[in-house]
Design a protein around this motif. Sequence first.
Motif, PDB file in Angstrom:
ATOM      1  N   SER A 166      43.516  35.757 136.181  1.00 29.11           N
ATOM      2  CA  SER A 166      43.083  34.379 136.462  1.00 29.11           C
ATOM      3  C   SER A 166      42.454  33.754 135.225  1.00 29.11           C
ATOM      4  O   SER A 166      42.660  32.570 134.942  1.00 29.11           O
ATOM      5  CB  SER A 166      42.088  34.360 137.618  1.00 29.11           C
ATOM      6  N   LEU A 167      41.705  34.540 134.492  1.00 29.97           N
ATOM      7  CA  LEU A 167      41.124  34.054 133.240  1.00 29.97           C
ATOM      8  C   LEU A 167      42.230  33.687 132.251  1.00 29.97           C
ATOM      9  O   LEU A 167      42.176  32.636 131.607  1.00 29.97           O
ATOM     10  CB  LEU A 167      40.201  35.105 132.625  1.00 29.97           C
ATOM     11  N   ASN A 168      43.239  34.537 132.156  1.00 29.83           N
ATOM     12  CA  ASN A 168      44.341  34.259 131.234  1.00 29.83           C
ATOM     13  C   ASN A 168      45.056  32.959 131.592  1.00 29.83           C
ATOM     14  O   ASN A 168      45.408  32.169 130.712  1.00 29.83           O
ATOM     15  CB  ASN A 168      45.326  35.425 131.211  1.00 29.83           C
ATOM     16  N   LEU A 169      45.260  32.723 132.882  1.00 24.95           N
ATOM     17  CA  LEU A 169      45.864  31.455 133.309  1.00 24.95           C
ATOM     18  C   LEU A 169      44.941  30.285 132.982  1.00 24.95           C
ATOM     19  O   LEU A 169      45.386  29.221 132.563  1.00 24.95           O
ATOM     20  CB  LEU A 169      46.161  31.475 134.806  1.00 24.95           C
ATOM     21  N   HIS A 170      43.655  30.497 133.165  1.00 18.14           N
ATOM     22  CA  HIS A 170      42.674  29.449 132.886  1.00 18.14           C
ATOM     23  C   HIS A 170      42.699  29.041 131.412  1.00 18.14           C
ATOM     24  O   HIS A 170      42.557  27.857 131.094  1.00 18.14           O
ATOM     25  CB  HIS A 170      41.275  29.919 133.282  1.00 18.14           C
ATOM     26  N   TYR A 171      42.871  29.991 130.529  1.00 22.57           N
ATOM     27  CA  TYR A 171      42.907  29.679 129.094  1.00 22.57           C
ATOM     28  C   TYR A 171      43.964  28.619 128.773  1.00 22.57           C
ATOM     29  O   TYR A 171      43.810  27.849 127.827  1.00 22.57           O
ATOM     30  CB  TYR A 171      43.166  30.936 128.259  1.00 22.57           C
ATOM     31  N   LEU A 172      45.016  28.573 129.566  1.00 24.46           N
ATOM     32  CA  LEU A 172      46.070  27.581 129.330  1.00 24.46           C
ATOM     33  C   LEU A 172      45.538  26.154 129.462  1.00 24.46           C
ATOM     34  O   LEU A 172      46.081  25.233 128.856  1.00 24.46           O
ATOM     35  CB  LEU A 172      47.244  27.807 130.283  1.00 24.46           C
ATOM     36  N   THR A 173      44.471  25.965 130.244  1.00 22.90           N
ATOM     37  CA  THR A 173      43.902  24.618 130.365  1.00 22.90           C
ATOM     38  C   THR A 173      43.259  24.183 129.052  1.00 22.90           C
ATOM     39  O   THR A 173      43.193  22.994 128.765  1.00 22.90           O
ATOM     40  CB  THR A 173      42.853  24.527 131.491  1.00 22.90           C
ATOM     41  N   HIS A 174      42.789  25.139 128.276  1.00 20.03           N
ATOM     42  CA  HIS A 174      42.168  24.814 126.990  1.00 20.03           C
ATOM     43  C   HIS A 174      43.201  24.676 125.874  1.00 20.03           C
ATOM     44  O   HIS A 174      43.055  23.841 124.990  1.00 20.03           O
ATOM     45  CB  HIS A 174      41.136  25.878 126.608  1.00 20.03           C
ATOM     46  N   THR A 175      44.218  25.499 125.922  1.00 22.88           N
ATOM     47  CA  THR A 175      45.223  25.472 124.854  1.00 22.88           C
ATOM     48  C   THR A 175      46.286  24.404 125.093  1.00 22.88           C
ATOM     49  O   THR A 175      47.042  24.086 124.188  1.00 22.88           O
ATOM     50  CB  THR A 175      45.937  26.831 124.736  1.00 22.88           C
ATOM     51  N   LYS A 176      46.327  23.881 126.314  1.00 27.87           N
ATOM     52  CA  LYS A 176      47.344  22.889 126.710  1.00 27.87           C
ATOM     53  C   LYS A 176      48.753  23.472 126.656  1.00 27.87           C
ATOM     54  O   LYS A 176      49.735  22.746 126.689  1.00 27.87           O
ATOM     55  CB  LYS A 176      47.274  21.623 125.849  1.00 27.87           C
ATOM     56  N   GLU A 177      48.832  24.795 126.573  1.00 24.27           N
ATOM     57  CA  GLU A 177      50.133  25.463 126.532  1.00 24.27           C
ATOM     58  C   GLU A 177      50.802  25.379 127.899  1.00 24.27           C
ATOM     59  O   GLU A 177      50.162  25.558 128.928  1.00 24.27           O
ATOM     60  CB  GLU A 177      49.929  26.930 126.145  1.00 24.27           C
ATOM     61  N   LYS A 178      52.083  25.076 127.894  1.00 25.56           N
ATOM     62  CA  LYS A 178      52.860  24.983 129.130  1.00 25.56           C
ATOM     63  C   LYS A 178      54.145  25.783 128.952  1.00 25.56           C
ATOM     64  O   LYS A 178      55.189  25.241 128.608  1.00 25.56           O
ATOM     65  CB  LYS A 178      53.154  23.522 129.457  1.00 25.56           C
ATOM     66  N   PRO A 179      54.061  27.087 129.207  1.00 22.49           N
ATOM     67  CA  PRO A 179      55.196  27.968 128.917  1.00 22.49           C
ATOM     68  C   PRO A 179      56.349  27.915 129.920  1.00 22.49           C
ATOM     69  O   PRO A 179      57.407  28.475 129.661  1.00 22.49           O
ATOM     70  CB  PRO A 179      54.562  29.356 128.906  1.00 22.49           C
ATOM     71  N   ARG A 180      56.168  27.251 131.043  1.00 24.02           N
ATOM     72  CA  ARG A 180      57.239  27.186 132.043  1.00 24.02           C
ATOM     73  C   ARG A 180      57.796  25.768 132.089  1.00 24.02           C
ATOM     74  O   ARG A 180      57.036  24.807 132.083  1.00 24.02           O
ATOM     75  CB  ARG A 180      56.700  27.583 133.408  1.00 24.02           C
ATOM     76  N   SER A 181      59.120  25.661 132.159  1.00 21.70           N
ATOM     77  CA  SER A 181      59.698  24.317 132.204  1.00 21.70           C
ATOM     78  C   SER A 181      60.801  24.221 133.250  1.00 21.70           C
ATOM     79  O   SER A 181      61.483  25.197 133.559  1.00 21.70           O
ATOM     80  CB  SER A 181      60.225  23.903 130.831  1.00 21.70           C
ATOM     81  N   CYS A 182      60.945  23.027 133.766  1.00 22.01           N
ATOM     82  CA  CYS A 182      61.946  22.737 134.793  1.00 22.01           C
ATOM     83  C   CYS A 182      63.335  22.769 134.168  1.00 22.01           C
ATOM     84  O   CYS A 182      63.582  22.120 133.146  1.00 22.01           O
ATOM     85  CB  CYS A 182      61.657  21.367 135.397  1.00 22.01           C
ATOM     86  N   GLU A 183      64.235  23.492 134.795  1.00 21.24           N
ATOM     87  CA  GLU A 183      65.609  23.587 134.297  1.00 21.24           C
ATOM     88  C   GLU A 183      66.398  22.303 134.539  1.00 21.24           C
ATOM     89  O   GLU A 183      67.430  22.079 133.925  1.00 21.24           O
ATOM     90  CB  GLU A 183      66.321  24.763 134.966  1.00 21.24           C
ATOM     91  N   VAL A 184      65.896  21.453 135.425  1.00 21.73           N
ATOM     92  CA  VAL A 184      66.601  20.216 135.751  1.00 21.73           C
ATOM     93  C   VAL A 184      66.220  19.088 134.795  1.00 21.73           C
ATOM     94  O   VAL A 184      67.082  18.443 134.204  1.00 21.73           O
ATOM     95  CB  VAL A 184      66.326  19.792 137.218  1.00 21.73           C
ATOM     96  N   CYS A 185      64.913  18.865 134.627  1.00 20.41           N
ATOM     97  CA  CYS A 185      64.478  17.711 133.832  1.00 20.41           C
ATOM     98  C   CYS A 185      63.703  18.075 132.569  1.00 20.41           C
ATOM     99  O   CYS A 185      63.429  17.210 131.743  1.00 20.41           O
ATOM    100  CB  CYS A 185      63.640  16.773 134.688  1.00 20.41           C
ATOM    101  N   GLY A 186      63.312  19.333 132.444  1.00 19.75           N
ATOM    102  CA  GLY A 186      62.609  19.760 131.243  1.00 19.75           C
ATOM    103  C   GLY A 186      61.101  19.607 131.277  1.00 19.75           C
ATOM    104  O   GLY A 186      60.423  19.987 130.327  1.00 19.75           O
ATOM    105  N   LYS A 187      60.545  19.059 132.337  1.00 21.81           N
ATOM    106  CA  LYS A 187      59.095  18.897 132.422  1.00 21.81           C
ATOM    107  C   LYS A 187      58.436  20.272 132.343  1.00 21.81           C
ATOM    108  O   LYS A 187      58.904  21.231 132.946  1.00 21.81           O
ATOM    109  CB  LYS A 187      58.711  18.191 133.721  1.00 21.81           C
TER     110      LYS A 187
END
Length: 129
Positions: free
Chosen positions: A28-49
Amino acid sequence: MNQHYLIHTEDKPHSCDVCGRTFSRKSSLNLHYLTHTKEKPRSCEVCGKAFSQSNSLNLHYLTHTKEKPHSCEVCGKAFSQKNNLNSHYLTHTKEKPHSCEVCGKAFSQKNNLNSHYLTHTKEKPHSCD
């Protein structure tokens, strides 16, 4: 199983070194760190978001499938997300759980309360206001 029990205790041994928020699980901490880094490693295969968490991506996919699995038992209106259905129920109950701390006016939706606060601060968040 021991990891799961930590959720039900007050024990949160993992803390964020950026903001100090604590977590019972390291994951959970590791997922939380993404809020600080603004990293978004998963993307939609349809639209790319892009998304930081897989559950957000999965909810997003519903916008493409037009699937609305959550229906109002009162009027039948359907929603893709459960939280939107829960908010919708307030239109039937007339419940207004969000109230202004300044004047006491009540609102069914939190975003309407947030907009209302601007009447007290005279703040104009948009340049066209």
